[in-house]
Structure formats: C-alpha cells, structure tokens
Design a protein around this motif. Structure first.
Motif, PDB file in Angstrom:
ATOM      1  N   ILE A  10       0.875  -1.164   0.000  1.00 37.00           N
ATOM      2  CA  ILE A  10       0.000   0.000   0.000  1.00 37.00           C
ATOM      3  C   ILE A  10       0.914   1.215   0.000  1.00 37.00           C
ATOM      4  N   PHE A  11       0.732   2.091  -0.987  1.00 29.42           N
ATOM      5  CA  PHE A  11       1.617   3.238  -1.160  1.00 29.42           C
ATOM      6  C   PHE A  11       0.803   4.524  -1.119  1.00 29.42           C
ATOM      7  N   LEU A  12       1.232   5.470  -0.304  1.00 26.29           N
ATOM      8  CA  LEU A  12       0.520   6.738  -0.129  1.00 26.29           C
ATOM      9  C   LEU A  12       1.368   7.907  -0.599  1.00 26.29           C
ATOM     10  N   ARG A  13       0.769   8.800  -1.341  1.00 26.56           N
ATOM     11  CA  ARG A  13       1.434  10.046  -1.745  1.00 26.56           C
ATOM     12  C   ARG A  13       1.396  11.001  -0.542  1.00 26.56           C
ATOM     13  N   ALA A  14       2.503  11.713  -0.273  1.00 35.56           N
ATOM     14  CA  ALA A  14       2.560  12.598   0.895  1.00 35.56           C
ATOM     15  C   ALA A  14       3.420  13.822   0.612  1.00 35.56           C
ATOM     16  N   ASP A  57       5.079  14.524  -5.359  1.00 33.97           N
ATOM     17  CA  ASP A  57       5.271  14.777  -6.793  1.00 33.97           C
ATOM     18  C   ASP A  57       5.796  13.553  -7.551  1.00 33.97           C
ATOM     19  N   THR A  58       5.668  12.369  -6.961  1.00 36.23           N
ATOM     20  CA  THR A  58       6.112  11.150  -7.634  1.00 36.23           C
ATOM     21  C   THR A  58       5.290  10.875  -8.895  1.00 36.23           C
ATOM     22  N   ASP A  59       5.933  10.321  -9.882  1.00 33.23           N
ATOM     23  CA  ASP A  59       5.235   9.878 -11.088  1.00 33.23           C
ATOM     24  C   ASP A  59       4.937   8.379 -11.024  1.00 33.23           C
ATOM     25  N   TYR A  60       5.362   7.722  -9.955  1.00 33.22           N
ATOM     26  CA  TYR A  60       5.216   6.276  -9.820  1.00 33.22           C
ATOM     27  C   TYR A  60       3.754   5.845  -9.846  1.00 33.22           C
ATOM     28  N   PHE A  61       2.858   6.684  -9.337  1.00 31.01           N
ATOM     29  CA  PHE A  61       1.434   6.351  -9.304  1.00 31.01           C
ATOM     30  C   PHE A  61       0.722   6.699 -10.608  1.00 31.01           C
ATOM     31  N   GLY A  62       1.411   7.304 -11.546  1.00 31.82           N
ATOM     32  CA  GLY A  62       0.746   7.791 -12.747  1.00 31.82           C
ATOM     33  C   GLY A  62       0.236   9.198 -12.480  1.00 31.82           C
ATOM     34  N   SER A  63      -1.054   9.410 -12.599  1.00 37.04           N
ATOM     35  CA  SER A  63      -1.665  10.720 -12.417  1.00 37.04           C
ATOM     36  C   SER A  63      -1.403  11.283 -11.021  1.00 37.04           C
ATOM     37  N   ARG A  64      -1.104  12.562 -10.945  1.00 37.09           N
ATOM     38  CA  ARG A  64      -0.889  13.206  -9.648  1.00 37.09           C
ATOM     39  C   ARG A  64      -2.191  13.329  -8.854  1.00 37.09           C
ATOM     40  N   GLN A  65      -3.317  13.092  -9.507  1.00 35.14           N
ATOM     41  CA  GLN A  65      -4.599  13.118  -8.805  1.00 35.14           C
ATOM     42  C   GLN A  65      -4.791  11.857  -7.958  1.00 35.14           C
ATOM     43  N   GLN A  66      -4.077  10.791  -8.280  1.00 36.55           N
ATOM     44  CA  GLN A  66      -4.195   9.527  -7.557  1.00 36.55           C
ATOM     45  C   GLN A  66      -3.353   9.603  -6.290  1.00 36.55           C
ATOM     46  N   GLN A  67      -3.994   9.499  -5.143  1.00 35.82           N
ATOM     47  CA  GLN A  67      -3.310   9.679  -3.867  1.00 35.82           C
ATOM     48  C   GLN A  67      -2.682   8.404  -3.304  1.00 35.82           C
ATOM     49  N   CYS A  68      -3.099   7.243  -3.798  1.00 31.85           N
ATOM     50  CA  CYS A  68      -2.517   6.003  -3.306  1.00 31.85           C
ATOM     51  C   CYS A  68      -2.471   4.980  -4.437  1.00 31.85           C
ATOM     52  N   MET A  69      -1.674   3.947  -4.233  1.00 31.22           N
ATOM     53  CA  MET A  69      -1.588   2.865  -5.208  1.00 31.22           C
ATOM     54  C   MET A  69      -1.475   1.555  -4.428  1.00 31.22           C
ATOM     55  N   VAL A  70      -2.166   0.538  -4.902  1.00 30.49           N
ATOM     56  CA  VAL A  70      -2.124  -0.777  -4.280  1.00 30.49           C
ATOM     57  C   VAL A  70      -1.268  -1.699  -5.138  1.00 30.49           C
ATOM     58  N   ASN A  71      -0.477  -2.515  -4.482  1.00 33.15           N
ATOM     59  CA  ASN A  71       0.317  -3.549  -5.133  1.00 33.15           C
ATOM     60  C   ASN A  71      -0.381  -4.873  -4.824  1.00 33.15           C
ATOM     61  N   TYR A  72      -0.751  -5.603  -5.873  1.00 34.78           N
ATOM     62  CA  TYR A  72      -1.409  -6.895  -5.717  1.00 34.78           C
ATOM     63  C   TYR A  72      -0.420  -8.016  -6.016  1.00 34.78           C
ATOM     64  N   ARG A  73      -0.395  -9.039  -5.162  1.00 34.16           N
ATOM     65  CA  ARG A  73       0.417 -10.230  -5.435  1.00 34.16           C
ATOM     66  C   ARG A  73      -0.308 -11.105  -6.441  1.00 34.16           C
ATOM     67  N   VAL A  74       0.455 -11.675  -7.363  1.00 25.52           N
ATOM     68  CA  VAL A  74      -0.091 -12.604  -8.357  1.00 25.52           C
ATOM     69  C   VAL A  74       0.854 -13.799  -8.466  1.00 25.52           C
ATOM     70  N   SER A  75       0.340 -14.910  -8.970  1.00 23.46           N
ATOM     71  CA  SER A  75       1.190 -16.090  -9.121  1.00 23.46           C
ATOM     72  C   SER A  75       1.812 -16.176 -10.512  1.00 23.46           C
ATOM     73  N   ASP A  76       1.187 -15.541 -11.516  1.00 20.34           N
ATOM     74  CA  ASP A  76       1.711 -15.579 -12.885  1.00 20.34           C
ATOM     75  C   ASP A  76       1.524 -14.193 -13.509  1.00 20.34           C
ATOM     76  N   LEU A  77       2.551 -13.366 -13.412  1.00 17.06           N
ATOM     77  CA  LEU A  77       2.468 -11.980 -13.881  1.00 17.06           C
ATOM     78  C   LEU A  77       2.134 -11.913 -15.365  1.00 17.06           C
TER      79      LEU A  77
END
Length: 120
Positions: A10-14, A57-77
């Motif tokens: 779970i990643f939060l912009r701050a 001001d990170t670009d890691y989340f894509g749009s600067r309007q997006q305040q958080c990003m979730v990382n989901y685990r998968v078995s076959d990317l």
C-alpha cells in the motif's frame, strides 16, 4: 482465470513522506524501517504487505490526482497482464525484474494505476 493472491503493498502520496510515515508508526503501529518511509506488515509467514509513503510529486502512481496505489500479489504476472490486456485495460509495457520478484503495472477503468507483483 488469473486472480490476485493478496495485497503486496500500500503506497501513499505525501507532502512529507517521513513525517507521514512517522505518524502511521506512532498512531497506527506500522513498523517503519529505521530512517526510511516504508515498512512491512506481516500477518503470518509468507504473507508480507509493504507499507510506504512517496513524495507528493512522484510519477510512480501515474496521475498526480491519484493519492494512493495498491500492489497486488499474483502467481503468474505474464498471464495476468495478458488477461488484463484482453479485457481492454491499459497495461504498461514495462515489466521489471528484481531479486525479490517481477513487477508490472496497469490501470483500472477509472484510471487508477495499480502494481502487480509476482514474488520469487
């Protein structure tokens, strides 16, 4: 059909990532690695969720309007990315290989970017 297997992070912009991480540590008990803005929540062995703050001001989340990003685990990317493409999702062409697994990114129909992680 591919399914997510858990929440990898779970990643939060701050505006002040260190101060916000310290607040979560003090008031919610999130264990933050010394001198960092991230830590891990471990419910049981092999079930680790990374928690982290990022600069506003990170670009890691894509749009600067997006305040958080979730990382989901998968078995076959690769299979999950193919499934998302077939469903019309916007999928980043970049796949990142690290010592601890492989990563890919996509956006849901509302434009929310998310990360997929296939652990080693």
């Amino acid at each position: 059909m591919e399914k997510i297997t858990g929440i990898g992070g779970i990643f939060l912009r701050a505006r002040d990532p260190k101060a916000l991480a310290a607040w979560y540590q003090q008031y919610l008990g999130v264990t933050i690695d010394a001198g960092q803005t991230y830590g891990c929540l471990i419910a049981k062995a092999e079930d680790m969720t990374v928690w982290s703050t990022f600069s506003h001001d990170t670009d890691y989340f894509g749009s600067r309007q997006q305040q958080c990003m979730v990382n989901y685990r998968v078995s076959d990317l690769d299979a999950m990315l193919a499934q998302l493409r077939a469903g019309g999702a916007v999928v980043d062409d970049k796949v990142q290989d690290e010592d601890y697994g492989r990563f890919g990114w996509a956006s849901d129909p509302e434009g929310n970017r998310f990360e997929l992680w296939q652990p080693k």
